[in-house]
Scaffold this motif. Structure first.
Motif, PDB file in Angstrom:
ATOM      1  N   LYS A  40       0.832  -1.202   0.000  1.00 50.37           N
ATOM      2  CA  LYS A  40       0.000   0.000   0.000  1.00 50.37           C
ATOM      3  C   LYS A  40       0.871   1.257   0.000  1.00 50.37           C
ATOM      4  O   LYS A  40       0.591   2.219  -0.722  1.00 50.37           O
ATOM      5  N   ALA A  41       1.945   1.248   0.789  1.00 51.35           N
ATOM      6  CA  ALA A  41       2.860   2.395   0.838  1.00 51.35           C
ATOM      7  C   ALA A  41       3.489   2.632  -0.534  1.00 51.35           C
ATOM      8  O   ALA A  41       3.603   3.776  -0.990  1.00 51.35           O
ATOM      9  N   ILE A  42       3.876   1.561  -1.208  1.00 58.17           N
ATOM     10  CA  ILE A  42       4.464   1.675  -2.543  1.00 58.17           C
ATOM     11  C   ILE A  42       3.449   2.245  -3.525  1.00 58.17           C
ATOM     12  O   ILE A  42       3.762   3.152  -4.309  1.00 58.17           O
ATOM     13  N   THR A  43       2.224   1.753  -3.470  1.00 59.48           N
ATOM     14  CA  THR A  43       1.165   2.237  -4.359  1.00 59.48           C
ATOM     15  C   THR A  43       0.892   3.717  -4.125  1.00 59.48           C
ATOM     16  O   THR A  43       0.752   4.487  -5.077  1.00 59.48           O
ATOM     17  N   ILE A  44       0.828   4.117  -2.873  1.00 57.99           N
ATOM     18  CA  ILE A  44       0.596   5.524  -2.547  1.00 57.99           C
ATOM     19  C   ILE A  44       1.700   6.386  -3.147  1.00 57.99           C
ATOM     20  O   ILE A  44       1.432   7.399  -3.791  1.00 57.99           O
ATOM     21  N   ALA A  45       2.945   5.986  -2.943  1.00 55.13           N
ATOM     22  CA  ALA A  45       4.070   6.774  -3.459  1.00 55.13           C
ATOM     23  C   ALA A  45       4.052   6.844  -4.979  1.00 55.13           C
ATOM     24  O   ALA A  45       4.260   7.914  -5.562  1.00 55.13           O
TER      25      ALA A  45
END
Length: 115
Positions: free
Chosen positions: A92-97
């Motif tokens: 999720k953190a990767i997708t957000i970034a």
């Protein structure tokens, strides 16, 4: 200690507002001329805005402990570092970034699972 949702949202709004203020100032509003070295970013104002935007989005997301992730940006490449509880939070953190305007790549080598 985990921040509650209201505190996270308030922090995200404050960070976003501060980023907007520094973005609005523009690179030519400085009184001094920065010196350039090969280690410096070619787009420091853009990188600062990207870092702030990624961090505020991570803080606002309930699935990711944004307080556990350090964010830095150089030439549009976002580096995420920290320790998260599960792979879903990392993904999720990767997708957000990746979904932030101006991000050209996301480096996750320093993002680890909690053991």
């Amino acid at each position: 200690m985990r921040l509650n949702t209201v505190t996270k949202s308030a922090a995200a709004v404050l960070i976003t507002l501060l980023a907007g203020a520094s973005w609005a100032a523009g690179p030519n509003d400085n009184k001094t001329t920065p010196t350039s070295t090969s280690a410096e970013s070619n787009q420091p104002v853009g990188d600062t805005w990207i870092t702030t935007k990624v961090k505020s989005e991570l803080l606002a997301d309930s699935d990711v402990k944004g307080t556990d992730i350090n964010v830095s940006t150089k030439n549009g490449v976002v580096t995420l570092a920290g320790v998260l509880d599960n792979q879903m939070a990392i993904d999720k953190a990767i997708t957000i970034a990746k979904n932030i305007k101006g991000v050209s790549d996301v480096d996750t080598r320093a993002l680890k699972l909690r053991k």
